[in-house]
Enzyme design. Structure first.
Site, PDB file in Angstrom:
ATOM      1  N   LYS A  35     -34.116  29.737  -9.944  1.00 35.51           N
ATOM      2  CA  LYS A  35     -32.748  28.949 -10.041  1.00 35.51           C
ATOM      3  C   LYS A  35     -31.991  28.992  -8.813  1.00 35.51           C
ATOM      4  O   LYS A  35     -31.459  28.250  -8.164  1.00 35.51           O
ATOM      5  CB  LYS A  35     -32.082  29.536 -11.136  1.00 35.51           C
ATOM      6  CG  LYS A  35     -32.637  29.298 -12.655  1.00 35.51           C
ATOM      7  CD  LYS A  35     -31.789  29.814 -13.784  1.00 35.51           C
ATOM      8  CE  LYS A  35     -31.495  31.372 -13.579  1.00 35.51           C
ATOM      9  NZ  LYS A  35     -32.703  32.082 -13.878  1.00 35.51           N
ATOM     10  N   THR A  36     -32.050  30.280  -8.243  1.00 40.02           N
ATOM     11  CA  THR A  36     -31.212  30.411  -7.245  1.00 40.02           C
ATOM     12  C   THR A  36     -31.746  29.877  -5.868  1.00 40.02           C
ATOM     13  O   THR A  36     -31.109  29.282  -5.097  1.00 40.02           O
ATOM     14  CB  THR A  36     -31.033  32.167  -6.785  1.00 40.02           C
ATOM     15  OG1 THR A  36     -30.406  32.499  -7.956  1.00 40.02           O
ATOM     16  CG2 THR A  36     -29.994  32.286  -5.543  1.00 40.02           C
ATOM     17  N   ASP A 225     -23.902  29.777  -9.413  1.00 41.95           N
ATOM     18  CA  ASP A 225     -24.939  30.518  -9.841  1.00 41.95           C
ATOM     19  C   ASP A 225     -24.275  31.528 -10.782  1.00 41.95           C
ATOM     20  O   ASP A 225     -23.298  31.626 -10.908  1.00 41.95           O
ATOM     21  CB  ASP A 225     -25.706  31.246  -8.732  1.00 41.95           C
ATOM     22  CG  ASP A 225     -27.117  31.680  -9.099  1.00 41.95           C
ATOM     23  OD1 ASP A 225     -27.510  31.317  -9.983  1.00 41.95           O
ATOM     24  OD2 ASP A 225     -27.556  32.399  -7.980  1.00 41.95           O
ATOM     25  N   GLU A 226     -25.469  31.871 -11.787  1.00 38.22           N
ATOM     26  CA  GLU A 226     -25.215  32.629 -12.926  1.00 38.22           C
ATOM     27  C   GLU A 226     -24.067  32.523 -13.703  1.00 38.22           C
ATOM     28  O   GLU A 226     -23.269  33.157 -14.058  1.00 38.22           O
ATOM     29  CB  GLU A 226     -24.826  34.296 -12.357  1.00 38.22           C
ATOM     30  CG  GLU A 226     -25.699  34.791 -11.290  1.00 38.22           C
ATOM     31  CD  GLU A 226     -26.917  35.640 -12.227  1.00 38.22           C
ATOM     32  OE1 GLU A 226     -26.959  35.368 -13.304  1.00 38.22           O
ATOM     33  OE2 GLU A 226     -27.742  36.106 -11.328  1.00 38.22           O
ATOM     34  N   GLN A 256     -29.410  35.986 -20.025  1.00 37.81           N
ATOM     35  CA  GLN A 256     -28.939  36.926 -19.011  1.00 37.81           C
ATOM     36  C   GLN A 256     -27.425  37.045 -19.140  1.00 37.81           C
ATOM     37  O   GLN A 256     -26.803  37.638 -18.197  1.00 37.81           O
ATOM     38  CB  GLN A 256     -29.372  36.549 -17.654  1.00 37.81           C
ATOM     39  CG  GLN A 256     -30.853  36.637 -17.591  1.00 37.81           C
ATOM     40  CD  GLN A 256     -31.440  36.446 -16.247  1.00 37.81           C
ATOM     41  OE1 GLN A 256     -30.949  37.426 -15.291  1.00 37.81           O
ATOM     42  NE2 GLN A 256     -32.053  35.438 -15.788  1.00 37.81           N
ATOM     43  N   ARG A 614     -36.393  42.361 -13.520  1.00 35.10           N
ATOM     44  CA  ARG A 614     -36.030  42.457 -12.051  1.00 35.10           C
ATOM     45  C   ARG A 614     -37.638  42.929 -11.365  1.00 35.10           C
ATOM     46  O   ARG A 614     -37.548  42.966 -10.291  1.00 35.10           O
ATOM     47  CB  ARG A 614     -35.119  43.763 -11.894  1.00 35.10           C
ATOM     48  CG  ARG A 614     -33.820  43.494 -12.651  1.00 35.10           C
ATOM     49  CD  ARG A 614     -33.320  42.207 -11.801  1.00 35.10           C
ATOM     50  NE  ARG A 614     -33.165  41.365 -12.976  1.00 35.10           N
ATOM     51  CZ  ARG A 614     -33.071  39.688 -12.867  1.00 35.10           C
ATOM     52  NH1 ARG A 614     -33.109  39.231 -11.737  1.00 35.10           N
ATOM     53  NH2 ARG A 614     -33.058  38.975 -13.739  1.00 35.10           N
TER      54      ARG A 614
HETATM   55  P1  ATP Z   1     -32.760  35.397 -11.805  1.00 36.56           P
HETATM   56  O1  ATP Z   1     -32.458  34.724 -13.182  1.00 36.56           O
HETATM   57  O2  ATP Z   1     -33.178  36.610 -11.960  1.00 36.56           O
HETATM   58  O3  ATP Z   1     -31.432  35.170 -10.950  1.00 36.56           O
HETATM   59  P2  ATP Z   1     -33.687  32.931 -10.583  1.00 36.56           P
HETATM   60  O4  ATP Z   1     -34.227  32.050 -11.464  1.00 36.56           O
HETATM   61  O5  ATP Z   1     -32.368  32.806  -9.789  1.00 36.56           O
HETATM   62  O6  ATP Z   1     -33.860  34.361 -11.147  1.00 36.56           O
HETATM   63  P3  ATP Z   1     -35.122  33.247  -7.703  1.00 36.56           P
HETATM   64  O7  ATP Z   1     -34.686  34.564  -7.414  1.00 36.56           O
HETATM   65  O8  ATP Z   1     -34.611  31.856  -7.145  1.00 36.56           O
HETATM   66  O9  ATP Z   1     -35.175  32.916  -9.296  1.00 36.56           O
HETATM   67  O10 ATP Z   1     -36.741  33.096  -7.585  1.00 36.56           O
HETATM   68  C1  ATP Z   1     -37.380  34.389  -8.247  1.00 36.56           C
HETATM   69  C2  ATP Z   1     -38.810  34.723  -7.020  1.00 36.56           C
HETATM   70  O11 ATP Z   1     -39.479  33.439  -7.200  1.00 36.56           O
HETATM   71  C3  ATP Z   1     -37.925  34.672  -5.880  1.00 36.56           C
HETATM   72  O12 ATP Z   1     -38.935  35.530  -5.077  1.00 36.56           O
HETATM   73  C4  ATP Z   1     -38.337  33.119  -5.140  1.00 36.56           C
HETATM   74  O13 ATP Z   1     -38.423  33.143  -3.860  1.00 36.56           O
HETATM   75  C5  ATP Z   1     -39.741  32.972  -5.996  1.00 36.56           C
HETATM   76  N1  ATP Z   1     -39.923  31.622  -6.114  1.00 36.56           N
HETATM   77  C6  ATP Z   1     -39.094  30.583  -6.873  1.00 36.56           C
HETATM   78  N2  ATP Z   1     -39.539  29.467  -6.702  1.00 36.56           N
HETATM   79  C7  ATP Z   1     -40.836  29.476  -6.157  1.00 36.56           C
HETATM   80  C8  ATP Z   1     -41.822  28.601  -5.591  1.00 36.56           C
HETATM   81  N3  ATP Z   1     -41.992  27.298  -6.187  1.00 36.56           N
HETATM   82  N4  ATP Z   1     -43.045  28.924  -5.003  1.00 36.56           N
HETATM   83  C9  ATP Z   1     -43.045  30.246  -4.838  1.00 36.56           C
HETATM   84  N5  ATP Z   1     -42.101  31.269  -4.992  1.00 36.56           N
HETATM   85  C10 ATP Z   1     -41.198  30.907  -5.379  1.00 36.56           C
HETATM   86 MG    MG Z   2     -30.821  33.939  -9.648  1.00 30.54          MG
END
Ligand code: ATP
Ligand code: MG
Length: 733
Positions: A35-36, A225-226, A256, A614
């Site tokens: 997402k981020t 975000d969040e 979350q 995490r």
């Molecule tokens: P959270 O809910 O904990 O905030 P999030 O959904 O924001 O998580 P991110 O932090 O954006 O998730 O991504 C999680 C991990 O996966 C990061 O290390 C990111 O670089 C990696 N990632 C995300 N998308 C891809 C992709 N398409 N290919 C490879 N790695 C990815």
């Molecule tokens: Mg995130």
């Protein structure tokens, strides 16, 4: 430019989100699904491909640390695409940070003095206690903390004291009165608390249509975000700002949402698609962060919550190692186990900062810190006793605040008699009374009382000397010199610490405390030296604002490779290859305050979901059978959340294998050497035993050697007892 650079490392759903045409978007997805990452790429896409102005974009994140991280990632992306832009042109920050920025820019419209001061939660409580005195309200009957909660809750809901309806309910009546007086006091002193920052910024929209118009025209794209942890005021602020012409991208995960206790509204994410319609909903389901086992555990735990928006995460990565579960016999054993595992991690050439210890309650950190210190492993604590929360730092900052604005009542109260100057409570009370009755600041009231020769000579002299000192410092440090230059910030801090006697005062406190406080104050000077200006406001003012905002954030800066310690709450959005969840026991996690409340349990479970997710490669879960926390000892069962994890992804670490070497360490206050095994006794720590008279119990520790060695046993019926080993005649069971 080469567009593929922005899309290459995204999956189809992520790409769709990044490239979506202008419109409202809700990106609803589980932990670690990117997402981020999508949010950051979308900003880059809009600027580089769609050629939108960076000025038209606002990005909101949850912590200052996350905001920094986002700027950093954007910067990297722009570098890669060969079209670097000045990242500062984009407004990236937390709701508090951005709202503060607005208030700074439009202080007059917000009805604030230009040098308004942010109150942290301590200052706020102190101010509330003063209101109690003025209104003669009984602190035992209505605890001031309760009033603090009440006020913040009202503000989070966008309500001022005058909006609270007249009622006969004595609680509401009292709270309303306190709130009203507190509001007046803050307004008079030019002070705003955290909740007020948001409320004022929202009122700015409502009261100043021309300003709202201006920002509506400017921010066409707002990305948050969040989103699941926005509260009512934040949501309202956003809605008003977006109006009919701006587009909002909301990114979040209902599973979350962990700040309900602070006013966050999980409903916000549920009603987003109605309030911001038409809205494209995008779901991401592939997790890139964690191994299969970790993800499976997280999914299974969260599945026990009702009323979820519902989503499953999957990964095509490896199953990875099973989750390790360790039953410690007490918190020290738990800490030692964790430290051992970290040592073995480091010995494989990994970085310390790739490991994190997460816990439910701040107080848990002490045992962990001690174990880390003993092994000389650098660590960094986020949250808890943060730098700016420390007493000596608060005192120093209060002096700086007084220099900046002598009418800052909270600062005045804090340091008028620190170091001691013989200004007693009675004197201070007289000053308060006049301040209140004449509606002036404490500083002004003190001046008045001296003029009126109200005080006896000694008190009068003491106050006058204090005020003279502040004025002199102000003259020396806050005005340009002959060369038309302002002194450097570290020079200001150093001079203030010296001339006020504060440094000497803290350094002379007894023992290690004095030393630690002295060191911390030196660290403050170092922080001032490293402080970078952001605009052309006076540097002292900028520093004070940053310090106040940092103190309200659950994050701190990283300086060296260090193990990361933090509460589960502040771990949101972060990821680490190696994670320990410590203290996973009924009563602690879920916390005993939530245990009787189904909603409370669900929020705790979401917190557990956040914790598990995490971890990238390896997760350890630990719990202690006995735990000493806040000075009391408790016996706890393993948390229900552990039982919700399928057994096939958990591996229980047995005591015997956990403690293979007879670790010996010296407890600071104990003359005994603690050991894991009583030499030649045939017993182990944590072992269940029975005694002819006392019944069944558990071995807590061994002390000393030889025939007179002592064993400490916690008996189920009578509690702890220390027995001489050779006479105890314990039986293993
Ligand atoms: P959270 O809910 O904990 O905030 P999030 O959904 O924001 O998580 P991110 O932090 O954006 O998730 O991504 C999680 C991990 O996966 C990061 O290390 C990111 O670089 C990696 N990632 C995300 N998308 C891809 C992709 N398409 N290919 C490879 N790695 C990815
Ligand atoms: Mg995130």
């Amino acid at each position: 430019m080469d567009v593929s650079l922005l899309l290459d490392d995204l999956n189809p759903a992520q790409r769709e989100a990044v490239m979506a045409p202008a419109g409202h978007q809700l990106i609803l997805a589980g932990a670690g699904s990117g997402k981020t990452r999508v949010l950051v790429h979308r900003i880059a896409w809009m600027i580089q491909v769609e050629q939108r102005s960076p000025y038209s974009i606002m990005a909101v994140t949850f912590t200052n640390k996350a905001a920094k991280e986002m700027r950093h990632r954007l910067d990297e992306l722009f570098q890669q695409t060969g079209q670097p832009i000045s990242i500062h042109t984009i407004w990236v920050g937390t709701f508090h940070g951005l709202a503060h920025r607005l208030l700074k820019a439009h202080w007059q419209d917000a009805n604030l003095p230009q040098n308004f001061q942010i109150l942290d939660s301590d200052d706020q409580l102190r101010l509330i206690k003063r209101v109690y005195q003025a209104l003669q309200i009984d602190e035992d009957k209505w605890p001031p903390k309760q009033a603090q909660w009440f006020i913040n809750e009202q503000k989070d809901e966008g309500r001022r004291a005058k909006h609270i309806q007249e009622t006969t309910d004595p609680f509401i009546r009292t709270m309303r009165k306190i709130y009203q007086t507190y509001e007046d006091d803050c307004q008079r002193g030019g002070m705003i608390d955290f909740a007020e920052i948001l409320l004022r910024a929202h009122e700015l929209w409502l009261n100043k249509p021309h300003l709202l118009e201006h920002y509506r025209n400017r921010f066409n794209f707002i990305l948050v975000d969040e989103f699941q942890d926005t509260n009512s005021v934040q949501y309202a602020w956003l809605r008003v700002l977006a109006g009919k012409s701006s587009f909002v991208t909301a990114v979040g995960d209902d599973d979350q949402s962990i700040y309900g206790w602070r006013g966050a509204k999980i409903e916000n994410i549920r009603k987003f698609s109605e309030d911001f319609s038409p809205c494209q909903i995008i779901r991401l389901e592939q997790n890139y962060r964690s191994t299969g086992n970790i993800l499976h555990a997280a999914n299974s735990v969260i599945a026990n919550n009702l009323g979820r928006l519902g989503k499953e995460l999957w990964t095509d990565g490896e199953k990875g190692e099973p989750i390790s579960l360790y039953a410690a016999y007490n918190e020290q054993d738990e800490a030692r186990f964790i430290v051992e595992r970290i040592q073995s991690w480091i010995s494989q050439g990994k970085r310390r900062s790739e490991s994190a210890i997460l816990y439910r309650s701040n107080a848990q950190s002490r045992a962990l810190e001690e174990a880390l210190l003993r092994e000389a492993i650098p660590y960094r604590i986020y949250g808890g006793q943060r730098f700016y929360d420390r007493l000596e730092i608060k005192n120093a900052v209060a002096y700086l605040r007084l220099l900046n604005n002598p009418h800052d009542d909270a600062a005045f109260e804090r340091v008028i008699n620190t170091p001691t100057r013989g200004i007693g409570d009675k004197t201070l009370e007289d000053i308060r009374v006049v301040a209140r009755s004449e509606n002036i600041s404490l500083w002004a009231a003190a001046g008045q009382l001296i003029l009126r020769k109200h005080f006896a000579a000694r008190a009068s002299n003491a106050i006058e000397t204090f005020m003279q000192m502040i004025l002199q410092l102000q003259k020396d440090l806050c005005a340009p010199n002959e060369a038309d230059e302002l002194p450097a910030l570290d020079f200001i801090a150093e001079t203030v610490l010296d001339k006020t006697g504060l440094l000497a005062f803290h350094q002379n406190e007894k023992g290690e405390k004095g030393q630690a406080r002295g060191e911390n104050l030196q660290e403050l000077i170092a922080a001032c030296r490293a402080f970078e200006t952001e605009d052309d406001a006076p540097i002292l003012q900028q520093f004070l604002d940053t310090a106040a905002l940092d103190a309200g954030d659950a994050q701190a800066e990283e300086f060296e490779d260090a193990v990361q310690l933090m509460t589960l709450h502040s771990a949101k959005g972060l990821e680490f290859p190696l994670v320990f969840l410590a203290g996973v026991e009924e009563g602690l996690f879920p916390h005993k305050m939530s245990i009787d409340d189904p909603d409370g349990i669900e929020e705790e479970r979401r917190l557990c979901y956040v914790g598990i997710t995490r971890a990238m490669q390896k997760l350890f879960i630990t719990y202690a059978e006995t735990r000493r926390l806040h000075g009391t000892e408790s016996f706890n069962r393993v948390s229900r959340f552990v039982k919700e994890i399928p057994t096939d992804c958990i591996d229980e670490v047995r005591l015997k294998t956990a403690i293979t070497r007879p670790v010996t360490y010296q407890q600071p206050s104990s003359k005994f050497t603690l050991k894991d095994e009583g030499e030649d006794t045939g017993f182990k720590l944590g072992q269940k035993v029975s005694h002819a008279i006392f019944g069944e119990g558990v071995i807590l520790q061994f002390e000393g050697k030889g025939p007179n060695s002592v064993v400490e046993v916690k008996f189920a019926k009578i509690g702890k007892k220390r027995l001489v080993m050779q006479y105890a005649k314990l039986q293993a069971i």
